[in-house]
Motif scaffolding. Structure first.
Motif, PDB file in Angstrom:
ATOM      1  N   GLU A   1      -7.143  -0.480   6.808  1.00 29.36           N
ATOM      2  CA  GLU A   1      -7.657   0.242   7.968  1.00 29.36           C
ATOM      3  C   GLU A   1      -8.029   1.689   7.643  1.00 29.36           C
ATOM      4  O   GLU A   1      -8.994   2.223   8.188  1.00 29.36           O
ATOM      5  CB  GLU A   1      -6.624   0.209   9.098  1.00 29.36           C
ATOM      6  CG  GLU A   1      -7.147   0.731  10.436  1.00 29.36           C
ATOM      7  CD  GLU A   1      -8.349  -0.067  10.930  1.00 29.36           C
ATOM      8  OE1 GLU A   1      -9.271   0.554  11.497  1.00 29.36           O
ATOM      9  OE2 GLU A   1      -8.373  -1.304  10.734  1.00 29.36           O
ATOM     10  N   GLU A   2      -7.301   2.340   6.740  1.00 27.81           N
ATOM     11  CA  GLU A   2      -7.578   3.745   6.485  1.00 27.81           C
ATOM     12  C   GLU A   2      -8.907   3.985   5.780  1.00 27.81           C
ATOM     13  O   GLU A   2      -9.383   5.121   5.697  1.00 27.81           O
ATOM     14  CB  GLU A   2      -6.444   4.390   5.677  1.00 27.81           C
ATOM     15  CG  GLU A   2      -6.267   3.861   4.269  1.00 27.81           C
ATOM     16  CD  GLU A   2      -5.191   2.810   4.187  1.00 27.81           C
ATOM     17  OE1 GLU A   2      -4.417   2.839   3.210  1.00 27.81           O
ATOM     18  OE2 GLU A   2      -5.111   1.960   5.100  1.00 27.81           O
ATOM     19  N   TYR A   3      -9.531   2.912   5.271  1.00 28.90           N
ATOM     20  CA  TYR A   3     -10.824   3.061   4.610  1.00 28.90           C
ATOM     21  C   TYR A   3     -11.997   2.626   5.481  1.00 28.90           C
ATOM     22  O   TYR A   3     -13.132   2.584   5.014  1.00 28.90           O
ATOM     23  CB  TYR A   3     -10.820   2.264   3.296  1.00 28.90           C
ATOM     24  CG  TYR A   3      -9.883   2.849   2.266  1.00 28.90           C
ATOM     25  CD1 TYR A   3     -10.182   4.035   1.606  1.00 28.90           C
ATOM     26  CD2 TYR A   3      -8.677   2.221   1.964  1.00 28.90           C
ATOM     27  CE1 TYR A   3      -9.318   4.580   0.680  1.00 28.90           C
ATOM     28  CE2 TYR A   3      -7.807   2.754   1.036  1.00 28.90           C
ATOM     29  CZ  TYR A   3      -8.131   3.943   0.395  1.00 28.90           C
ATOM     30  OH  TYR A   3      -7.267   4.485  -0.522  1.00 28.90           O
TER      31      TYR A   3
ATOM     32  N   GLU B   1      -6.309  -4.608   1.902  1.00 30.88           N
ATOM     33  CA  GLU B   1      -5.055  -4.545   2.642  1.00 30.88           C
ATOM     34  C   GLU B   1      -3.874  -5.032   1.806  1.00 30.88           C
ATOM     35  O   GLU B   1      -2.733  -4.607   2.014  1.00 30.88           O
ATOM     36  CB  GLU B   1      -5.166  -5.383   3.934  1.00 30.88           C
ATOM     37  CG  GLU B   1      -3.927  -5.401   4.797  1.00 30.88           C
ATOM     38  CD  GLU B   1      -3.527  -4.029   5.329  1.00 30.88           C
ATOM     39  OE1 GLU B   1      -4.415  -3.190   5.530  1.00 30.88           O
ATOM     40  OE2 GLU B   1      -2.313  -3.810   5.526  1.00 30.88           O
TER      41      GLU B   1
ATOM     42  N   ARG C   1       1.919   3.091   2.503  1.00 28.98           N
ATOM     43  CA  ARG C   1       1.469   4.090   3.484  1.00 28.98           C
ATOM     44  C   ARG C   1       2.636   4.801   4.130  1.00 28.98           C
ATOM     45  O   ARG C   1       2.535   5.976   4.492  1.00 28.98           O
ATOM     46  CB  ARG C   1       0.614   3.397   4.555  1.00 28.98           C
ATOM     47  CG  ARG C   1      -0.771   3.016   4.064  1.00 28.98           C
ATOM     48  CD  ARG C   1      -1.671   2.679   5.227  1.00 28.98           C
ATOM     49  NE  ARG C   1      -1.224   1.483   5.904  1.00 28.98           N
ATOM     50  CZ  ARG C   1      -1.702   0.270   5.658  1.00 28.98           C
ATOM     51  NH1 ARG C   1      -2.593   0.092   4.723  1.00 28.98           N
ATOM     52  NH2 ARG C   1      -1.260  -0.769   6.314  1.00 28.98           N
TER      53      ARG C   1
ATOM     54  N   ARG D   1       0.792  -1.218   0.000  1.00 27.57           N
ATOM     55  CA  ARG D   1       0.000   0.000   0.000  1.00 27.57           C
ATOM     56  C   ARG D   1       0.824   1.268   0.000  1.00 27.57           C
ATOM     57  O   ARG D   1       0.355   2.308  -0.381  1.00 27.57           O
ATOM     58  CB  ARG D   1      -0.967   0.043   1.199  1.00 27.57           C
ATOM     59  CG  ARG D   1      -1.815  -1.185   1.346  1.00 27.57           C
ATOM     60  CD  ARG D   1      -2.944  -0.934   2.306  1.00 27.57           C
ATOM     61  NE  ARG D   1      -3.749   0.174   1.847  1.00 27.57           N
ATOM     62  CZ  ARG D   1      -4.651   0.087   0.889  1.00 27.57           C
ATOM     63  NH1 ARG D   1      -4.851  -1.033   0.261  1.00 27.57           N
ATOM     64  NH2 ARG D   1      -5.348   1.140   0.529  1.00 27.57           N
TER      65      ARG D   1
ATOM     66  N   SER E   1     -12.849   9.464  10.097  1.00 24.54           N
ATOM     67  CA  SER E   1     -12.091   8.362  10.661  1.00 24.54           C
ATOM     68  C   SER E   1     -12.985   7.499  11.537  1.00 24.54           C
ATOM     69  O   SER E   1     -14.010   7.940  12.039  1.00 24.54           O
ATOM     70  CB  SER E   1     -10.919   8.898  11.484  1.00 24.54           C
ATOM     71  OG  SER E   1     -11.390   9.692  12.545  1.00 24.54           O
TER      72      SER E   1
ATOM     73  N   SER F   1     -12.852   8.840   5.462  1.00 24.17           N
ATOM     74  CA  SER F   1     -13.365  10.101   5.980  1.00 24.17           C
ATOM     75  C   SER F   1     -14.851   9.951   6.220  1.00 24.17           C
ATOM     76  O   SER F   1     -15.606   9.624   5.308  1.00 24.17           O
ATOM     77  CB  SER F   1     -13.118  11.237   4.986  1.00 24.17           C
ATOM     78  OG  SER F   1     -13.618  12.450   5.493  1.00 24.17           O
TER      79      SER F   1
ATOM     80  N   SER G   1      -8.384   8.870   1.618  1.00 25.34           N
ATOM     81  CA  SER G   1      -8.421   7.905   2.714  1.00 25.34           C
ATOM     82  C   SER G   1      -9.782   7.967   3.374  1.00 25.34           C
ATOM     83  O   SER G   1     -10.669   8.689   2.951  1.00 25.34           O
ATOM     84  CB  SER G   1      -7.320   8.223   3.729  1.00 25.34           C
ATOM     85  OG  SER G   1      -7.507   9.512   4.258  1.00 25.34           O
TER      86      SER G   1
END
Length: 367
Positions: free
Chosen positions: A358-360, A296, A29, A27, A61, A59, A57
């Protein structure tokens, strides 16, 4: 068949057979994913001049322990799966009578695009794909059409300023006219000789593509094998091409495709050079569809592509080229990315929750 293309084909097949893990961080990151292109809300792959935001990403969180909201009924109805695979198809020359291994005929391109249109696929650009923001109707499947080497058969304008009908762009436009809703777009990874045009023509041509929703990416100046070059030459190949694109089109690119799929000794040399280029994603040569950008397992620095070809024995295309892969996804629709119709959410079956990056999580919806 050029020797380097043969070598690239052997490497690709070996990677499939041996199950090798792609190099680089998953990814990307850690590097922040900075790039020079905007989000998919603007047609085309590039943003004039200025640096742009990192890939989209989650939003807002969301805590890893917070329950994921339920999917919209419309998304459930179409069995949305936005963690599914996305074909990134790789083309080279488009000619009436192919005489090189990587060639496709004008009829083969027309037939494959028509198959995609009839099969519920919707083209998106490479820049949109790596940004994680693309608008595909509910129940449709994104596909990325990529053309390497900027050969004259891919794009040319006639005397009236319209794409010539026997070029790749002309065929894409034709298929879109014949199949309402099929979006006419593709990404062109260009080299120094831009579609065989002089500088004035190349400038007009690149601007036409961007103004009509197409995408331009970097493919180095001389189609160099970056794996054998030192840092400065890698950066000169990529940066020199980026400078040329910026000069001709008034814009910079979001993505790079490695010639021959050959990765530099240090990947960071290709990802960015301060003040010159900074990509959101980098594409390899082909052998399988890409993971979803929300998965992932997605590695934006090593995005696989699928060579456009029939089920022939060469380079194991009987299993790993476009015809075979499209058949496989038709027979296994649960493996394929199916859109929920909302670019602000990421919908998938609840059983696949552990695959979500995780960021999504803040955009996730399950059923």
């Amino acid at each position: 068949m050029p020797l380097l293309h043969k070598i690239a084909g052997v490497v690709v097949v070996c990677a499939v057979i041996l199950g090798l893990t792609l190099p680089g961080s998953r990814r990307g990151r850690e590097e922040g994913g900075q790039a020079a292109a905007g989000s998919s809300s603007t047609p085309g792959a590039v943003n004039a001049g200025a640096a742009s935001p990192a890939p989209a990403s989650a939003s807002p969180s969301a805590s890893a322990n917070a329950p994921i909201p339920a999917a919209a009924p419309e998304a459930v109805a179409v069995k949305a799966n936005e963690l599914g695979q996305i074909p990134v198809l790789m083309y080279h020359r488009i000619v009436k009578k192919p005489d090189r291994t990587l060639d496709r005929s004008t009829k083969e391109l027309y037939d494959e695009l028509t198959r995609l249109a009839k099969g519920g696929y919707q083209p998106i650009t490479a820049a949109e794909f790596v940004s994680g923001r693309f608008d595909v109707p509910a129940g449709k499947h994104p596909v990325v059409l990529t053309f390497d080497d900027s050969t004259p058969d891919q794009f040319a304008l006639d005397a009236n300023g319209a794409p010539r009908p026997d070029t790749a762009v002309g065929i894409i436009q034709q298929v879109a006219r014949e199949n309402p809703g099929f979006r006419p777009t593709a990404t062109f990874f260009v080299v120094k000789d831009v579609f065989g045009m002089d500088d004035a023509q190349a400038s007009a041509g690149l601007k036409w593509l961007l103004q009509h929703g197409y995408d331009v990416g970097n493919h180095t100046q001389s189609h160099a094998d970056l794996s054998v070059l030192p840092e400065k030459k890698v950066q000169d190949e990529i940066g020199g091409m980026e400078d040329r694109i910026a000069r001709l089109a008034g814009a910079r690119t979001a993505t790079l495709a490695y010639p021959f799929g050959s990765v530099p000794r240090k990947e960071k040399w290709a990802r960015e050079q301060e003040g010159r280029y900074s990509f959101q994603g980098i594409f390899l040569a082909g052998w399988r569809p890409s993971p979803s950008p929300f998965d992932e397992e997605f590695d934006r620095w090593n995005i696989p592509r699928v060579r456009s070809e029939g089920k022939i024995k060469e380079n194991d295309c009987a299993k790993f080229c476009s015809t075979a892969w499209l058949e496989h996804l038709d027979k296994n629709p649960h493996e394929r990315y199916t859109s929920d119709g909302d670019p602000n959410t990421v919908t998938f079956p609840k059983a696949d929750e552990d695959r979500l990056a995780e960021e999504y999580r803040g955009r996730a919806r399950t059923y």
